[in-house]
Design a protein around this motif. Structure first.
Motif, mmCIF file in Angstrom:
data_model
loop_
_atom_site.group_PDB
_atom_site.id
_atom_site.type_symbol
_atom_site.label_atom_id
_atom_site.label_comp_id
_atom_site.label_asym_id
_atom_site.label_seq_id
_atom_site.Cartn_x
_atom_site.Cartn_y
_atom_site.Cartn_z
ATOM 1 N N SER A 151 -9.795 -99.872 46.128
ATOM 2 C CA SER A 151 -10.311 -99.349 47.386
ATOM 3 C C SER A 151 -11.406 -98.331 47.097
ATOM 4 N N SER A 152 -12.099 -97.928 48.144
ATOM 5 C CA SER A 152 -13.221 -96.985 48.005
ATOM 6 C C SER A 152 -14.144 -97.416 46.881
ATOM 7 N N LEU A 153 -14.493 -98.680 46.897
ATOM 8 C CA LEU A 153 -15.292 -99.229 45.804
ATOM 9 C C LEU A 153 -16.687 -98.637 45.773
ATOM 10 N N ARG A 154 -17.191 -98.493 44.563
ATOM 11 C CA ARG A 154 -18.509 -97.897 44.314
ATOM 12 C C ARG A 154 -19.375 -98.902 43.573
ATOM 13 N N PRO A 155 -20.676 -98.765 43.655
ATOM 14 C CA PRO A 155 -21.542 -99.693 42.894
ATOM 15 C C PRO A 155 -21.218 -99.703 41.397
ATOM 16 N N GLU A 156 -20.791 -98.584 40.868
ATOM 17 C CA GLU A 156 -20.475 -98.546 39.433
ATOM 18 C C GLU A 156 -19.183 -99.283 39.085
ATOM 19 N N ASP A 157 -18.456 -99.765 40.092
ATOM 20 C CA ASP A 157 -17.292 -100.601 39.838
ATOM 21 C C ASP A 157 -17.675 -102.063 39.622
ATOM 22 N N THR A 158 -18.943 -102.375 39.806
ATOM 23 C CA THR A 158 -19.410 -103.744 39.588
ATOM 24 C C THR A 158 -19.185 -104.147 38.140
ATOM 25 N N ALA A 159 -18.480 -105.254 37.945
ATOM 26 C CA ALA A 159 -18.140 -105.715 36.596
ATOM 27 C C ALA A 159 -17.373 -107.020 36.693
ATOM 28 N N ASN A 160 -17.206 -107.641 35.545
ATOM 29 C CA ASN A 160 -16.217 -108.711 35.424
ATOM 30 C C ASN A 160 -14.864 -108.072 35.142
ATOM 31 N N TYR A 161 -13.875 -108.490 35.889
ATOM 32 C CA TYR A 161 -12.531 -107.949 35.751
ATOM 33 C C TYR A 161 -11.626 -108.999 35.117
ATOM 34 N N TYR A 162 -10.905 -108.559 34.101
ATOM 35 C CA TYR A 162 -10.046 -109.449 33.332
ATOM 36 C C TYR A 162 -8.609 -108.938 33.356
ATOM 37 N N CYS A 163 -7.669 -109.851 33.429
ATOM 38 C CA CYS A 163 -6.286 -109.457 33.190
ATOM 39 C C CYS A 163 -5.897 -109.926 31.791
ATOM 40 N N ALA A 164 -4.932 -109.227 31.245
ATOM 41 C CA ALA A 164 -4.495 -109.529 29.889
ATOM 42 C C ALA A 164 -3.019 -109.202 29.753
ATOM 43 N N ALA A 165 -2.387 -109.839 28.783
ATOM 44 C CA ALA A 165 -0.957 -109.618 28.538
ATOM 45 C C ALA A 165 -0.722 -109.482 27.048
ATOM 46 N N GLY A 166 0.160 -108.561 26.710
ATOM 47 C CA GLY A 166 0.451 -108.346 25.300
ATOM 48 C C GLY A 166 1.604 -107.392 25.107
ATOM 49 N N SER A 167 1.604 -106.726 23.939
ATOM 50 C CA SER A 167 2.730 -105.873 23.579
ATOM 51 C C SER A 167 2.511 -104.399 23.913
ATOM 52 N N SER A 168 1.276 -104.015 24.239
ATOM 53 C CA SER A 168 1.000 -102.637 24.639
ATOM 54 C C SER A 168 -0.256 -102.619 25.483
ATOM 55 N N CYS A 169 -0.624 -101.439 25.942
ATOM 56 C CA CYS A 169 -1.810 -101.329 26.799
ATOM 57 C C CYS A 169 -3.121 -101.402 26.014
ATOM 58 N N SER A 170 -3.056 -101.322 24.730
ATOM 59 C CA SER A 170 -4.270 -101.381 23.919
ATOM 60 C C SER A 170 -4.857 -102.783 23.928
ATOM 61 N N SER A 171 -6.176 -102.858 24.059
ATOM 62 C CA SER A 171 -6.810 -104.178 24.106
ATOM 63 C C SER A 171 -6.553 -104.960 22.823
#
Length: 120
Positions: free
Chosen positions: A84-104
């Motif tokens: 919500s309250s989206l800003r122009p700087e939020d423009t991007a490709n958004y990816y979901c991911a799954a694994g063993s921790s929050c680290s990419s």
């Protein structure tokens, strides 16, 4: 093999909202930590949310705190990112991911992304 498919991206005006979904197939999501990342052209990938296996939200960055929230529905094998309250700087490709921790680096499975464009 776990497959992830994001949806819900699109063009939205500044101040608007979007809800992204990430549907999993092939395996259940429940054993995995799941996260949302984004990458804008010319910028590094940034994690914007992470949900533990028990759906605790971990480490929201200041850039989205108070505006983005994520959740998971293990019964539906789906993860959501409410923006919500989206800003122009939020423009991007958004990816979901799954694994063993929050680290990419610990994310074993990635979706192909959905594009979010915030512009008037």
């Amino acid at each position: 093999q776990l497959q992830l498919v994001e949806s819900g991206g699109g063009l939205v005006q500044p101040g608007g909202s979007l809800r992204l979904s990430c549907a999993a197939s092939g395996r259940t999501l429940s054993p995995y930590t799941v996260a949302w990342f984004r990458q804008a052209p010319g910028k590094e990938r940034e994690r914007v949310s992470c949900n533990s296996r028990l759906n605790y939200i971990i480490n929201l960055p200041d850039s989205v705190k108070g505006r983005f929230t994520s959740s998971r529905d293990n019964a539906k094998n789906t993860v959501f990112l409410q923006m919500s309250s989206l800003r122009p700087e939020d423009t991007a490709n958004y990816y979901c991911a799954a694994g063993s921790s929050c680290s990419s680096s610990d994310m074993n499975y990635w979706g192909k992304g959905t594009l979010v464009t915030v512009s008037s």
